[in-house]
Scaffold this motif. Structure first.
Motif, PDB file in Angstrom:
ATOM      1  N   ALA A  49      20.938   2.090  26.577  1.00 31.75           N
ATOM      2  CA  ALA A  49      20.962   0.884  27.424  1.00 31.75           C
ATOM      3  C   ALA A  49      20.616  -0.343  26.587  1.00 31.75           C
ATOM      4  O   ALA A  49      19.605  -1.006  26.799  1.00 31.75           O
ATOM      5  CB  ALA A  49      20.029   1.027  28.613  1.00 31.75           C
ATOM      6  N   PRO A  50      21.470  -0.666  25.606  1.00 34.23           N
ATOM      7  CA  PRO A  50      21.150  -1.767  24.692  1.00 34.23           C
ATOM      8  C   PRO A  50      21.143  -3.121  25.389  1.00 34.23           C
ATOM      9  O   PRO A  50      21.822  -3.333  26.387  1.00 34.23           O
ATOM     10  CB  PRO A  50      22.279  -1.695  23.662  1.00 34.23           C
ATOM     11  N   GLU A  51      20.351  -4.013  24.827  1.00 31.12           N
ATOM     12  CA  GLU A  51      20.325  -5.397  25.291  1.00 31.12           C
ATOM     13  C   GLU A  51      21.369  -6.218  24.544  1.00 31.12           C
ATOM     14  O   GLU A  51      21.840  -7.237  25.046  1.00 31.12           O
ATOM     15  CB  GLU A  51      18.940  -5.980  25.066  1.00 31.12           C
ATOM     16  N   PHE A  52      21.696  -5.767  23.326  1.00 36.75           N
ATOM     17  CA  PHE A  52      22.666  -6.444  22.473  1.00 36.75           C
ATOM     18  C   PHE A  52      23.619  -5.429  21.866  1.00 36.75           C
ATOM     19  O   PHE A  52      23.213  -4.310  21.544  1.00 36.75           O
ATOM     20  CB  PHE A  52      21.962  -7.179  21.322  1.00 36.75           C
ATOM     21  N   VAL A  53      24.874  -5.848  21.676  1.00 36.80           N
ATOM     22  CA  VAL A  53      25.865  -5.020  20.989  1.00 36.80           C
ATOM     23  C   VAL A  53      26.627  -5.899  20.007  1.00 36.80           C
ATOM     24  O   VAL A  53      27.053  -7.004  20.354  1.00 36.80           O
ATOM     25  CB  VAL A  53      26.864  -4.375  21.979  1.00 36.80           C
ATOM     26  N   VAL A  54      26.768  -5.407  18.794  1.00 35.08           N
ATOM     27  CA  VAL A  54      27.645  -6.031  17.803  1.00 35.08           C
ATOM     28  C   VAL A  54      28.838  -5.099  17.704  1.00 35.08           C
ATOM     29  O   VAL A  54      28.707  -3.951  17.284  1.00 35.08           O
ATOM     30  CB  VAL A  54      26.951  -6.190  16.432  1.00 35.08           C
ATOM     31  N   LEU A  55      29.999  -5.589  18.118  1.00 31.66           N
ATOM     32  CA  LEU A  55      31.194  -4.760  18.266  1.00 31.66           C
ATOM     33  C   LEU A  55      32.316  -5.241  17.352  1.00 31.66           C
ATOM     34  O   LEU A  55      32.725  -6.399  17.426  1.00 31.66           O
ATOM     35  CB  LEU A  55      31.647  -4.814  19.730  1.00 31.66           C
ATOM     36  N   ASP A  56      32.797  -4.344  16.503  1.00 28.23           N
ATOM     37  CA  ASP A  56      33.935  -4.663  15.637  1.00 28.23           C
ATOM     38  C   ASP A  56      35.200  -4.705  16.483  1.00 28.23           C
ATOM     39  O   ASP A  56      35.369  -3.888  17.397  1.00 28.23           O
ATOM     40  CB  ASP A  56      34.062  -3.602  14.542  1.00 28.23           C
ATOM     41  N   LEU A  57      36.093  -5.617  16.181  1.00 27.78           N
ATOM     42  CA  LEU A  57      37.327  -5.751  16.948  1.00 27.78           C
ATOM     43  C   LEU A  57      38.291  -4.607  16.654  1.00 27.78           C
ATOM     44  O   LEU A  57      39.023  -4.166  17.524  1.00 27.78           O
ATOM     45  CB  LEU A  57      37.991  -7.097  16.632  1.00 27.78           C
ATOM     46  N   ASN A  58      38.287  -4.112  15.419  1.00 19.67           N
ATOM     47  CA  ASN A  58      39.209  -3.049  15.025  1.00 19.67           C
ATOM     48  C   ASN A  58      38.408  -1.794  14.695  1.00 19.67           C
ATOM     49  O   ASN A  58      37.709  -1.744  13.696  1.00 19.67           O
ATOM     50  CB  ASN A  58      40.042  -3.496  13.825  1.00 19.67           C
ATOM     51  N   LEU A  59      38.538  -0.781  15.534  1.00 23.90           N
ATOM     52  CA  LEU A  59      37.810   0.479  15.337  1.00 23.90           C
ATOM     53  C   LEU A  59      38.795   1.585  15.006  1.00 23.90           C
ATOM     54  O   LEU A  59      39.332   2.235  15.897  1.00 23.90           O
ATOM     55  CB  LEU A  59      37.017   0.839  16.601  1.00 23.90           C
ATOM     56  N   GLY A  60      39.063   1.753  13.736  1.00 23.66           N
ATOM     57  CA  GLY A  60      39.985   2.807  13.314  1.00 23.66           C
ATOM     58  C   GLY A  60      41.372   2.652  13.922  1.00 23.66           C
ATOM     59  O   GLY A  60      41.977   3.631  14.327  1.00 23.66           O
ATOM     60  N   GLY A  61      41.851   1.433  14.021  1.00 25.64           N
ATOM     61  CA  GLY A  61      43.172   1.182  14.578  1.00 25.64           C
ATOM     62  C   GLY A  61      43.177   0.970  16.080  1.00 25.64           C
ATOM     63  O   GLY A  61      44.196   0.643  16.669  1.00 25.64           O
ATOM     64  N   ARG A  62      42.031   1.166  16.738  1.00 25.80           N
ATOM     65  CA  ARG A  62      41.925   0.927  18.183  1.00 25.80           C
ATOM     66  C   ARG A  62      41.189  -0.396  18.416  1.00 25.80           C
ATOM     67  O   ARG A  62      40.347  -0.800  17.623  1.00 25.80           O
ATOM     68  CB  ARG A  62      41.175   2.068  18.862  1.00 25.80           C
ATOM     69  N   SER A  63      41.494  -1.046  19.509  1.00 24.84           N
ATOM     70  CA  SER A  63      40.890  -2.337  19.810  1.00 24.84           C
ATOM     71  C   SER A  63      39.486  -2.180  20.384  1.00 24.84           C
ATOM     72  O   SER A  63      39.280  -1.458  21.357  1.00 24.84           O
ATOM     73  CB  SER A  63      41.756  -3.103  20.812  1.00 24.84           C
ATOM     74  N   GLY A  64      38.544  -2.882  19.781  1.00 20.73           N
ATOM     75  CA  GLY A  64      37.185  -2.895  20.300  1.00 20.73           C
ATOM     76  C   GLY A  64      37.092  -3.586  21.651  1.00 20.73           C
ATOM     77  O   GLY A  64      36.143  -3.364  22.401  1.00 20.73           O
ATOM     78  N   LEU A  65      38.097  -4.417  21.969  1.00 21.62           N
ATOM     79  CA  LEU A  65      38.103  -5.101  23.263  1.00 21.62           C
ATOM     80  C   LEU A  65      38.087  -4.107  24.415  1.00 21.62           C
ATOM     81  O   LEU A  65      37.539  -4.390  25.484  1.00 21.62           O
ATOM     82  CB  LEU A  65      39.318  -6.024  23.392  1.00 21.62           C
ATOM     83  N   GLN A  66      38.677  -2.931  24.206  1.00 18.71           N
ATOM     84  CA  GLN A  66      38.720  -1.914  25.258  1.00 18.71           C
ATOM     85  C   GLN A  66      37.340  -1.357  25.589  1.00 18.71           C
ATOM     86  O   GLN A  66      37.157  -0.727  26.620  1.00 18.71           O
ATOM     87  CB  GLN A  66      39.653  -0.779  24.853  1.00 18.71           C
ATOM     88  N   LEU A  67      36.370  -1.602  24.726  1.00 18.27           N
ATOM     89  CA  LEU A  67      35.007  -1.098  24.963  1.00 18.27           C
ATOM     90  C   LEU A  67      34.134  -2.078  25.738  1.00 18.27           C
ATOM     91  O   LEU A  67      33.067  -1.687  26.231  1.00 18.27           O
ATOM     92  CB  LEU A  67      34.316  -0.803  23.627  1.00 18.27           C
ATOM     93  N   ILE A  68      34.555  -3.324  25.856  1.00 17.54           N
ATOM     94  CA  ILE A  68      33.677  -4.325  26.476  1.00 17.54           C
ATOM     95  C   ILE A  68      33.302  -3.941  27.902  1.00 17.54           C
ATOM     96  O   ILE A  68      32.122  -3.898  28.254  1.00 17.54           O
ATOM     97  CB  ILE A  68      34.305  -5.732  26.412  1.00 17.54           C
TER      98      ILE A  68
END
Length: 180
Positions: A49-68
């Motif tokens: 249950a993080p308060e902050f996340v640093v998320l890469d946009l490109n995760l092994g060819g998949r979009s990090g946007l899908q994780l938001i």
């Protein structure tokens, strides 16, 4: 590390970068952990249950946007920072619309990341700060291509047709961003 340390999750598929950033943020007082892929990230987000996340946009060819959205569901109120080596206005707007609070281009130092995560203001959806310097013609072309590519769901052939450009020419332009 104290019990009250803010929980932070770094999601980046580059193991070295992930490890270094987790260590640097831990040294700054965060209870930081790292995940290398979307599946591990979601599992960790549910447990941490993080308060902050640093998320890469490109995760092994998949979009990090899908994780938001799943990250926001796992931890409501989490502040998500998109960190990317492939920054574009189109993806920045998409990230903010989906719920990210900040967007930074790599390379970014730890101080810039901390400042972005802890900034009291969240960028309103679709509004980005004005660039310090005007964009070059090459960068404007790159931004336009990224917007059209996003409009066509990442389909290179459809984007090439929309831009009235040969597909191979488009692929060459995409392979070499103007800042490379």
């Amino acid at each position: 590390m104290s019990e009250s340390a803010a929980r932070l999750l770094v999601i980046d598929d580059d193991p070295t970068f992930n490890r270094v950033l987790v260590k640097a943020l831990s040294q700054r007082g965060f209870a930081a952990q790292g995940a290398l892929d979307p599946e591990a990230a979601l599992t960790m987000a549910e447990a941490l249950a993080p308060e902050f996340v640093v998320l890469d946009l490109n995760l092994g060819g998949r979009s990090g946007l899908q994780l938001i959205r799943p990250l926001l569901e796992a931890s409501p109120g989490v502040r998500i920072l998109i960190l990317t080596g492939y920054a574009s206005i189109a993806t920045a707007v998409d990230a903010v619309k989906l719920g990210a609070v900040q967007y930074l281009a790599k390379p970014a130092d730890v101080d810039a990341i901390l400042h972005a995560l802890q900034a009291s203001e969240v960028l309103p959806a679709g509004v980005l700060p004005a660039p310090a310097m005007p964009l070059s013609v090459d960068r404007l072309e790159w931004e336009h291509i990224q917007r059209v590519l996003a409009e066509h769901g990442g389909n290179i052939s459809a984007t090439a047709r929309a831009l009235q450009m040969h597909r191979r020419t488009l692929q060459r332009k995409l392979a070499r961003p103007p800042w490379a």
